[in-house]
Design a protein around this motif. Structure first.
Motif, PDB file in Angstrom:
ATOM      1  N   VAL A  36     -18.228 -10.823  10.568  1.00 56.09           N
ATOM      2  CA  VAL A  36     -17.789 -10.515   9.207  1.00 56.09           C
ATOM      3  C   VAL A  36     -16.509 -11.284   8.867  1.00 56.09           C
ATOM      4  O   VAL A  36     -16.338 -11.793   7.748  1.00 56.09           O
ATOM      5  CB  VAL A  36     -17.577  -8.995   9.057  1.00 56.09           C
ATOM      6  CG1 VAL A  36     -16.946  -8.663   7.711  1.00 56.09           C
ATOM      7  CG2 VAL A  36     -18.904  -8.260   9.209  1.00 56.09           C
ATOM      8  N   ARG A  37     -15.606 -11.410   9.837  1.00 54.64           N
ATOM      9  CA  ARG A  37     -14.316 -12.043   9.574  1.00 54.64           C
ATOM     10  C   ARG A  37     -14.425 -13.566   9.499  1.00 54.64           C
ATOM     11  O   ARG A  37     -13.794 -14.187   8.634  1.00 54.64           O
ATOM     12  CB  ARG A  37     -13.323 -11.652  10.676  1.00 54.64           C
ATOM     13  CG  ARG A  37     -11.903 -12.184  10.484  1.00 54.64           C
ATOM     14  CD  ARG A  37     -10.957 -11.601  11.522  1.00 54.64           C
ATOM     15  NE  ARG A  37     -11.392 -11.935  12.865  1.00 54.64           N
ATOM     16  CZ  ARG A  37     -11.081 -13.078  13.494  1.00 54.64           C
ATOM     17  NH1 ARG A  37     -10.358 -13.988  12.875  1.00 54.64           N
ATOM     18  NH2 ARG A  37     -11.497 -13.305  14.716  1.00 54.64           N
ATOM     19  N   THR A  38     -15.248 -14.164  10.371  1.00 53.37           N
ATOM     20  CA  THR A  38     -15.249 -15.630  10.484  1.00 53.37           C
ATOM     21  C   THR A  38     -16.509 -16.308   9.991  1.00 53.37           C
ATOM     22  O   THR A  38     -16.509 -17.514   9.751  1.00 53.37           O
ATOM     23  CB  THR A  38     -15.056 -16.036  11.960  1.00 53.37           C
ATOM     24  OG1 THR A  38     -16.224 -15.652  12.711  1.00 53.37           O
ATOM     25  CG2 THR A  38     -13.821 -15.374  12.560  1.00 53.37           C
ATOM     26  N   GLY A  39     -17.610 -15.565   9.897  1.00 51.87           N
ATOM     27  CA  GLY A  39     -18.882 -16.173   9.533  1.00 51.87           C
ATOM     28  C   GLY A  39     -19.654 -16.686  10.726  1.00 51.87           C
ATOM     29  O   GLY A  39     -20.788 -17.154  10.577  1.00 51.87           O
ATOM     30  N   ARG A  40     -19.053 -16.623  11.929  1.00 51.48           N
ATOM     31  CA  ARG A  40     -19.776 -17.062  13.123  1.00 51.48           C
ATOM     32  C   ARG A  40     -20.830 -16.037  13.506  1.00 51.48           C
ATOM     33  O   ARG A  40     -20.644 -14.828  13.327  1.00 51.48           O
ATOM     34  CB  ARG A  40     -18.799 -17.262  14.294  1.00 51.48           C
ATOM     35  CG  ARG A  40     -17.789 -18.385  14.083  1.00 51.48           C
ATOM     36  CD  ARG A  40     -17.048 -18.695  15.374  1.00 51.48           C
ATOM     37  NE  ARG A  40     -16.221 -17.573  15.782  1.00 51.48           N
ATOM     38  CZ  ARG A  40     -14.889 -17.559  15.753  1.00 51.48           C
ATOM     39  NH1 ARG A  40     -14.241 -18.626  15.286  1.00 51.48           N
ATOM     40  NH2 ARG A  40     -14.214 -16.517  16.158  1.00 51.48           N
ATOM     41  N   MET A  97     -27.685 -11.204   9.922  1.00 48.67           N
ATOM     42  CA  MET A  97     -26.379 -11.855   9.838  1.00 48.67           C
ATOM     43  C   MET A  97     -25.714 -11.934  11.209  1.00 48.67           C
ATOM     44  O   MET A  97     -25.168 -12.972  11.608  1.00 48.67           O
ATOM     45  CB  MET A  97     -25.483 -11.080   8.871  1.00 48.67           C
ATOM     46  CG  MET A  97     -24.058 -11.600   8.773  1.00 48.67           C
ATOM     47  SD  MET A  97     -23.012 -10.550   7.733  1.00 48.67           S
ATOM     48  CE  MET A  97     -22.751  -9.145   8.829  1.00 48.67           C
ATOM     49  N   CYS A  98     -25.781 -10.842  11.961  1.00 50.19           N
ATOM     50  CA  CYS A  98     -25.065 -10.740  13.229  1.00 50.19           C
ATOM     51  C   CYS A  98     -25.775 -11.478  14.357  1.00 50.19           C
ATOM     52  O   CYS A  98     -25.129 -12.128  15.182  1.00 50.19           O
ATOM     53  CB  CYS A  98     -24.890  -9.262  13.588  1.00 50.19           C
ATOM     54  SG  CYS A  98     -23.951  -8.963  15.092  1.00 50.19           S
ATOM     55  N   ALA A 132     -21.674  -6.079  19.370  1.00 45.17           N
ATOM     56  CA  ALA A 132     -20.255  -5.816  19.642  1.00 45.17           C
ATOM     57  C   ALA A 132     -19.362  -6.828  18.936  1.00 45.17           C
ATOM     58  O   ALA A 132     -18.178  -6.569  18.704  1.00 45.17           O
ATOM     59  CB  ALA A 132     -19.994  -5.841  21.144  1.00 45.17           C
ATOM     60  N   GLY A 133     -19.934  -7.973  18.563  1.00 42.57           N
ATOM     61  CA  GLY A 133     -19.161  -9.004  17.873  1.00 42.57           C
ATOM     62  C   GLY A 133     -19.326  -8.995  16.368  1.00 42.57           C
ATOM     63  O   GLY A 133     -18.982  -9.986  15.700  1.00 42.57           O
ATOM     64  N   LEU A 134     -19.862  -7.912  15.817  1.00 46.96           N
ATOM     65  CA  LEU A 134     -20.102  -7.850  14.370  1.00 46.96           C
ATOM     66  C   LEU A 134     -18.823  -8.075  13.576  1.00 46.96           C
ATOM     67  O   LEU A 134     -18.820  -8.778  12.570  1.00 46.96           O
ATOM     68  CB  LEU A 134     -20.727  -6.502  14.003  1.00 46.96           C
ATOM     69  CG  LEU A 134     -20.950  -6.238  12.506  1.00 46.96           C
ATOM     70  CD1 LEU A 134     -21.905  -7.272  11.909  1.00 46.96           C
ATOM     71  CD2 LEU A 134     -21.500  -4.824  12.294  1.00 46.96           C
TER      72      LEU A 134
END
Length: 563
Positions: free
Chosen positions: A338-342, A516-517, A332-334
């Motif tokens: 993508v936006r922050t790299g976290r 990545m996620c 759900a935080g993908l």
């Protein structure tokens, strides 16, 4: 197309009967597929046969339908039976309730000019006098949506079936949908003949006994490619599929289903403690996916569904629970990843997934089992030349070897070899149990530790599905630990999914998103791995494919390739 006025159903039916009598497979196929000739035509004639032509008629009642059939010289052996498929299609096309549509199907036989007996498939929508269904009838007579010709494949070898579908496409036919009928145990592939076809039918049906879900799925994907809104909608519902499979696994429905027979819904609901109507909805969805099948006796597991049983060989139940559990939550935080790299998993659970699972024994066990669930990737690995050529008494060191699934396979295939498994303390104990149960306790040592503890003296080192967990800097550090431990004659086998260099479809591309996620790692191309190896003083000397889009990369110390 065959057309007629509202009162011309008998004429349309008679024309269909004449068409069936006059055609055979060899003459009809070139009419439908202009340009088809020579060896290609002979091949299609050899593997499929013209079986029937179909149309939809609109009698006021059963007596009028009987009279229509008699006028055309047709005799129905049985009364009409409901045609659920056509009724549903009509309901969708005309925005009607299916309950108000009385659609029957008959298949009277016809003696043809070539001596063969074929059928006319008659769909009958009852349109009582004065009914508002007249508008439906007028539209259908004009458009002829249900009119089609059908061929049957008698010996449905998958290779032959793929070839038939490809041949239809080569000569201009486009996929037009299809599906599996569990009541007949048959699969239907629909095609639309090209505009230049010389037959009075554009819709072509290819009927194949049995279930052919992989080929059907590819056919439907091609069909949906021409319907972008439907394609997008199906993609958007992918999360529903994940949760449906996870719920099926979590409720242990597969475990309650006999592997050989169908189980009734009521019995199944009682066995797993589920609300019967909602279980039925779940099972219908999974039937559409090919996870279960349905027949008159209830539901049964397919080969795919059996992999969700806990006791199945190669069970993937743990993967379903993991992907439908913690990893599903973090996806759900993908967008934030993508936006922050976290890493989304760390944002959701407050720590990286290794630490999070280590704190919870149940989750740790589930994670280890889920890793083992992908073990089919390892099937060919014991036959790798590095292992088959290893000397008597050589030691295979499995670095971060999990519960020991891979090392156990290697030792089972090569009784002359010894093993050493390096893992975290809690996982080492699980591996000790697994390898002991497999009879390898006397030939296997265990070491609790981290990558900095890679032991020297091994002959073959294995690093399986480890590097994709980490960024490049950490990968270089891990590989340097390996290089320091390796002698000039040692080999390193790295098992990973490798991103394709040409952008072709691959599970590696999906796992790249997952890593990545959820993990903060990544999948890589072969040339990327080669650079990481070189930075650690190692050299990539070979690469071989594995199942599930895996690869084994053969690595040695730099400067020792030919030693």
């Amino acid at each position: 197309m065959i057309t007629a006025s509202a009162d011309g159903d008998t004429s349309r039916l008679r024309a269909t009967v004449d068409f069936v009598k006059e055609q055979d497979t060899a003459t009809l196929l070139p009419l439908l597929l202009p340009g088809l000739d020579g060896p290609e035509l002979r091949s299609l004639v050899e593997h499929c046969e013209f079986r029937h032509a179909a149309l939809l008629v609109f009698p006021p009642g059963e007596a009028e339908l009987d009279a229509m059939l008699a006028d055309c010289g047709l005799v129905a052996d049985t009364p009409p039976r409901p045609s659920v498929v056509v009724r549903e299609r009509l309901a969708v096309r005309h925005k009607r309730s299916a309950a108000e549509l009385d659609v029957g199907i008959l298949r009277p036989g016809v003696e043809c000019l070539d001596g063969e007996r074929r059928m006319v498939e008659v769909f009958a929508l009852t349109v009582p006098p004065g009914s508002d269904l007249d508008t439906v009838a007028a539209h259908e007579r004009e458009r002829q949506h249900e009119a089609h010709v059908a061929f049957e494949v008698e010996a449905p070898d998958p290779l032959v079936l793929r070839g038939l579908c490809a041949a239809f496409g080569q000569y201009g036919a486009t996929p037009g949908g299809g599906g599996y009928n569990p009541h007949e145990n048959g699969t239907v592939f629909y095609f639309t003949a090209p505009a230049e076809a010389k037959a009075p039918y554009r819709r072509v049906e290819l009927y194949v006994p049995g279930g052919h879900r992989d080929i059907l799925a590819a056919h439907l994907d091609e069909h949906r490619g021409n319907h972008p809104a439907e394609t997008l909608l199906r993609l958007l519902t992918g999360a529903w599929t994940t949760q449906a499979l996870a719920a099926f696994a979590r409720l242990e429905v597969a475990d309650a289903m006999d592997g050989e027979r169908s189980v009734g819904l009521a019995e199944l609901a009682h066995e797993v403690g589920a609300f019967e109507p909602n279980l039925a909805t779940l099972l219908r969805y999974l039937t559409m996916l090919g996870v279960v099948g349905e027949d008159r006796d209830g539901f049964r597991l397919t080969d795919t569904g059996r992999l969700l049983r806990a006791d199945a060989e190669g069970s993937m139940r743990s993967l379903a629970l993991m992907y439908g559990g913690p990893f599903y939550e973090s996806f759900a935080g993908l967008g934030d990843t993508v936006r922050t790299g976290r890493v989304a998993f760390e944002q959701r659970f407050g720590e990286n997934h290794f630490d999070h699972f280590a704190r919870d024994p149940e989750l740790a066990e589930l994670f280890d089992r889920s890793m083992a669930a992908g073990s089919r990737m390892f099937d060919p690995l014991p036959a790798h030349p590095v292992l088959t050529g290893a000397a008597e008494g050589a030691t295979v060191v499995d670095i971060a070897g999990g519960s020991g699934e891979l090392l156990s396979r290697i030792l089972s295939a090569h009784p002359r070899l010894h093993g050493l498994l390096l893992e975290r303390p809690h996982t080492v104990e699980a591996a000790r149990v697994l390898l002991g149960a497999a009879g390898h306790a006397a030939r296997c040592a265990f070491q609790a530790g981290d990558f900095a503890d890679v032991p020297a003296g091994g002959d073959v080192y294995v690093l399986s599905r480890v590097l994709h967990d980490w960024d490049d800097d950490r990968c270089r550090e891990i590989l340097r630990h390996c290089a320091r431990a390796m002698s000039d004659t040692a080999d390193l086998l790295v098992v990973e999914r490798v991103l394709p260099a040409d952008g072709s479809a691959s599970l590696a591309t999906a796992w790249d998103l997952h890593m990545m996620c959820n993990v903060g790692g990544r999948e890589r191309r072969a040339d990327h791995y080669a650079r990481l190896f070189a930075d650690a003083g190692l050299t990539l000397v070979g690469r071989a494919p594995l199942p599930l889009d895996g690869n084994v990369l053969h690595v040695r110390r730099a400067g020792t390739v030919n030693t």
